[in-house]
Design a protein around this motif. Structure first.
Motif, PDB file in Angstrom:
ATOM      1  N   GLN A  58      42.338  14.194   7.400  1.00 30.49           N
ATOM      2  CA  GLN A  58      41.263  14.941   6.738  1.00 30.49           C
ATOM      3  C   GLN A  58      40.030  14.072   6.524  1.00 30.49           C
ATOM      4  OE1 GLN A  58      43.775  16.149   3.381  1.00 30.49           O
ATOM      5  NE2 GLN A  58      43.072  18.256   3.743  1.00 30.49           N
ATOM      6  N   VAL A  59      40.237  12.870   6.003  1.00 31.35           N
ATOM      7  CA  VAL A  59      39.092  12.022   5.665  1.00 31.35           C
ATOM      8  C   VAL A  59      38.445  11.388   6.883  1.00 31.35           C
ATOM      9  CG1 VAL A  59      39.863  11.607   3.298  1.00 31.35           C
ATOM     10  CG2 VAL A  59      40.567  10.033   5.106  1.00 31.35           C
ATOM     11  N   GLU A  60      39.179  11.256   7.968  1.00 30.78           N
ATOM     12  CA  GLU A  60      38.586  10.735   9.203  1.00 30.78           C
ATOM     13  C   GLU A  60      37.734  11.799   9.890  1.00 30.78           C
ATOM     14  OE1 GLU A  60      41.838   9.247  11.538  1.00 30.78           O
ATOM     15  OE2 GLU A  60      41.595   7.235  10.728  1.00 30.78           O
ATOM     16  N   ASN A  61      38.051  13.059   9.667  1.00 26.26           N
ATOM     17  CA  ASN A  61      37.365  14.143  10.367  1.00 26.26           C
ATOM     18  C   ASN A  61      36.195  14.744   9.623  1.00 26.26           C
ATOM     19  OD1 ASN A  61      38.877  14.156  12.786  1.00 26.26           O
ATOM     20  ND2 ASN A  61      40.558  15.141  11.698  1.00 26.26           N
ATOM     21  N   ALA A  62      36.124  14.583   8.315  1.00 25.69           N
ATOM     22  CA  ALA A  62      35.037  15.209   7.561  1.00 25.69           C
ATOM     23  C   ALA A  62      34.939  14.606   6.167  1.00 25.69           C
ATOM     24  CB  ALA A  62      35.268  16.715   7.447  1.00 25.69           C
ATOM     25  N   VAL A  63      33.734  14.662   5.623  1.00 23.88           N
ATOM     26  CA  VAL A  63      33.529  14.281   4.235  1.00 23.88           C
ATOM     27  C   VAL A  63      34.324  15.276   3.380  1.00 23.88           C
ATOM     28  CG1 VAL A  63      31.430  15.659   3.952  1.00 23.88           C
ATOM     29  CG2 VAL A  63      31.772  13.674   2.534  1.00 23.88           C
ATOM     30  N   GLN A  64      34.859  14.795   2.256  1.00 23.69           N
ATOM     31  CA  GLN A  64      35.699  15.626   1.396  1.00 23.69           C
ATOM     32  C   GLN A  64      35.087  15.731   0.003  1.00 23.69           C
ATOM     33  OE1 GLN A  64      38.618  17.111   2.640  1.00 23.69           O
ATOM     34  NE2 GLN A  64      37.890  16.243   4.573  1.00 23.69           N
ATOM     35  N   TRP A  65      35.232  16.891  -0.595  1.00 22.57           N
ATOM     36  CA  TRP A  65      34.762  17.183  -1.957  1.00 22.57           C
ATOM     37  C   TRP A  65      35.968  17.469  -2.825  1.00 22.57           C
ATOM     38  CZ3 TRP A  65      30.411  17.759  -4.955  1.00 22.57           C
ATOM     39  CH2 TRP A  65      30.519  18.571  -6.076  1.00 22.57           C
ATOM     40  N   ILE A  66      36.052  16.766  -3.942  1.00 25.52           N
ATOM     41  CA  ILE A  66      37.072  17.064  -4.942  1.00 25.52           C
ATOM     42  C   ILE A  66      36.311  17.376  -6.217  1.00 25.52           C
ATOM     43  CG2 ILE A  66      39.064  16.238  -6.233  1.00 25.52           C
ATOM     44  CD1 ILE A  66      39.565  14.271  -3.909  1.00 25.52           C
ATOM     45  N   GLY A  67      36.297  18.637  -6.585  1.00 25.19           N
ATOM     46  CA  GLY A  67      35.563  19.064  -7.766  1.00 25.19           C
ATOM     47  C   GLY A  67      36.244  18.650  -9.051  1.00 25.19           C
ATOM     48  N   SER A  68      35.492  18.581 -10.125  1.00 21.83           N
ATOM     49  CA  SER A  68      36.074  18.226 -11.416  1.00 21.83           C
ATOM     50  C   SER A  68      37.064  19.286 -11.880  1.00 21.83           C
ATOM     51  CB  SER A  68      34.980  17.988 -12.461  1.00 21.83           C
ATOM     52  OG  SER A  68      34.031  19.023 -12.434  1.00 21.83           O
ATOM     53  N   ASP A  69      36.967  20.489 -11.289  1.00 23.45           N
ATOM     54  CA  ASP A  69      37.922  21.562 -11.602  1.00 23.45           C
ATOM     55  C   ASP A  69      39.101  21.563 -10.636  1.00 23.45           C
ATOM     56  OD1 ASP A  69      36.731  22.385  -9.254  1.00 23.45           O
ATOM     57  OD2 ASP A  69      36.172  24.368  -9.983  1.00 23.45           O
ATOM     58  N   GLY A  70      39.152  20.576  -9.725  1.00 19.23           N
ATOM     59  CA  GLY A  70      40.225  20.497  -8.748  1.00 19.23           C
ATOM     60  C   GLY A  70      39.916  21.208  -7.445  1.00 19.23           C
ATOM     61  N   GLY A  71      38.778  21.914  -7.382  1.00 21.82           N
ATOM     62  CA  GLY A  71      38.391  22.606  -6.158  1.00 21.82           C
ATOM     63  C   GLY A  71      38.167  21.624  -5.020  1.00 21.82           C
ATOM     64  N   ARG A  72      38.458  22.093  -3.813  1.00 14.58           N
ATOM     65  CA  ARG A  72      38.347  21.238  -2.628  1.00 14.58           C
ATOM     66  C   ARG A  72      37.422  21.868  -1.596  1.00 14.58           C
ATOM     67  NH1 ARG A  72      42.279  17.043  -2.668  1.00 14.58           N
ATOM     68  NH2 ARG A  72      42.981  17.020  -4.820  1.00 14.58           N
ATOM     69  N   ALA A  73      36.743  21.022  -0.840  1.00 16.71           N
ATOM     70  CA  ALA A  73      35.925  21.463   0.280  1.00 16.71           C
ATOM     71  C   ALA A  73      35.787  20.289   1.231  1.00 16.71           C
ATOM     72  CB  ALA A  73      34.551  21.932  -0.199  1.00 16.71           C
ATOM     73  N   SER A  74      35.474  20.589   2.477  1.00 16.14           N
ATOM     74  CA  SER A  74      35.243  19.522   3.445  1.00 16.14           C
ATOM     75  C   SER A  74      34.090  19.906   4.362  1.00 16.14           C
ATOM     76  CB  SER A  74      36.506  19.227   4.254  1.00 16.14           C
ATOM     77  OG  SER A  74      36.833  20.328   5.062  1.00 16.14           O
ATOM     78  N   GLY A  75      33.563  18.906   5.055  1.00 17.77           N
ATOM     79  CA  GLY A  75      32.498  19.147   6.019  1.00 17.77           C
ATOM     80  C   GLY A  75      31.236  19.706   5.383  1.00 17.77           C
ATOM     81  N   ALA A  76      30.671  20.720   6.042  1.00 16.11           N
ATOM     82  CA  ALA A  76      29.414  21.313   5.579  1.00 16.11           C
ATOM     83  C   ALA A  76      29.559  21.925   4.190  1.00 16.11           C
ATOM     84  CB  ALA A  76      28.939  22.374   6.571  1.00 16.11           C
ATOM     85  N   ARG A  77      30.708  22.504   3.911  1.00 15.05           N
ATOM     86  CA  ARG A  77      30.922  23.088   2.585  1.00 15.05           C
ATOM     87  C   ARG A  77      30.904  22.000   1.503  1.00 15.05           C
ATOM     88  NH1 ARG A  77      32.139  27.841   0.454  1.00 15.05           N
ATOM     89  NH2 ARG A  77      33.393  27.911  -1.441  1.00 15.05           N
TER      90      ARG A  77
END
Length: 135
Positions: A58-77
């Motif tokens: 996951q981390v090699e393929n796209a930037v990752q978002w971990i929200g303070s609420d636990g929400g997740r997103a990767s890439g453009a999102r």
């Protein structure tokens, strides 16, 4: 903020990026300096990915978002979520990037940049995506 296992609740969202990629690191530095979003940044190489619920793929393929609420997103999102934590006009741009058809365009642009990051200014061969036979 940098704890290897992130054992405490995340106070601010965390953006996980490829610290071995010069283009990615330079991009994060520019975002941090110019856009100043209310997030923490960390290269995945310095994190306990298992504790964060992330895989190396996951981390090699796209930037990752971990929200303070636990929400997740990767890439453009993930990029859109990051922009939503900044001041205007960035917050508006981040919101627009989450709405189709703009989200589709953002995903295409993100993929083009991600797959060619080793060719972009500041990029090196270390920025290229790993091949299928990576050791």
């Amino acid at each position: 903020m940098m704890e290897s296992a992130f054992t405490r609740p995340v106070a601010r969202p965390l953006v996980v990026f490829d610290g071995d990629c010069a283009f990615c690191t330079a991009s994060i530095d520019r975002i941090r300096d110019r856009i100043r979003p209310d997030v923490d940044f960390a290269p995945w190489q310095r994190l306990d990915l298992t504790a964060l619920g992330l895989t190396e793929e996951q981390v090699e393929n796209a930037v990752q978002w971990i929200g303070s609420d636990g929400g997740r997103a990767s890439g453009a999102r993930a990029g859109a979520m990051l922009l939503r934590r900044a001041a205007r006009p960035w917050r508006l741009l981040g919101t627009v990037m989450l709405i189709p058809p703009f989200s589709w365009l953002a995903a295409v642009v993100y993929c083009l940049i991600a797959h060619n990051r080793h060719r972009l200014p500041g990029g090196t061969l270390a920025c290229a995506f790993p091949g299928p036979n990576r050791v």
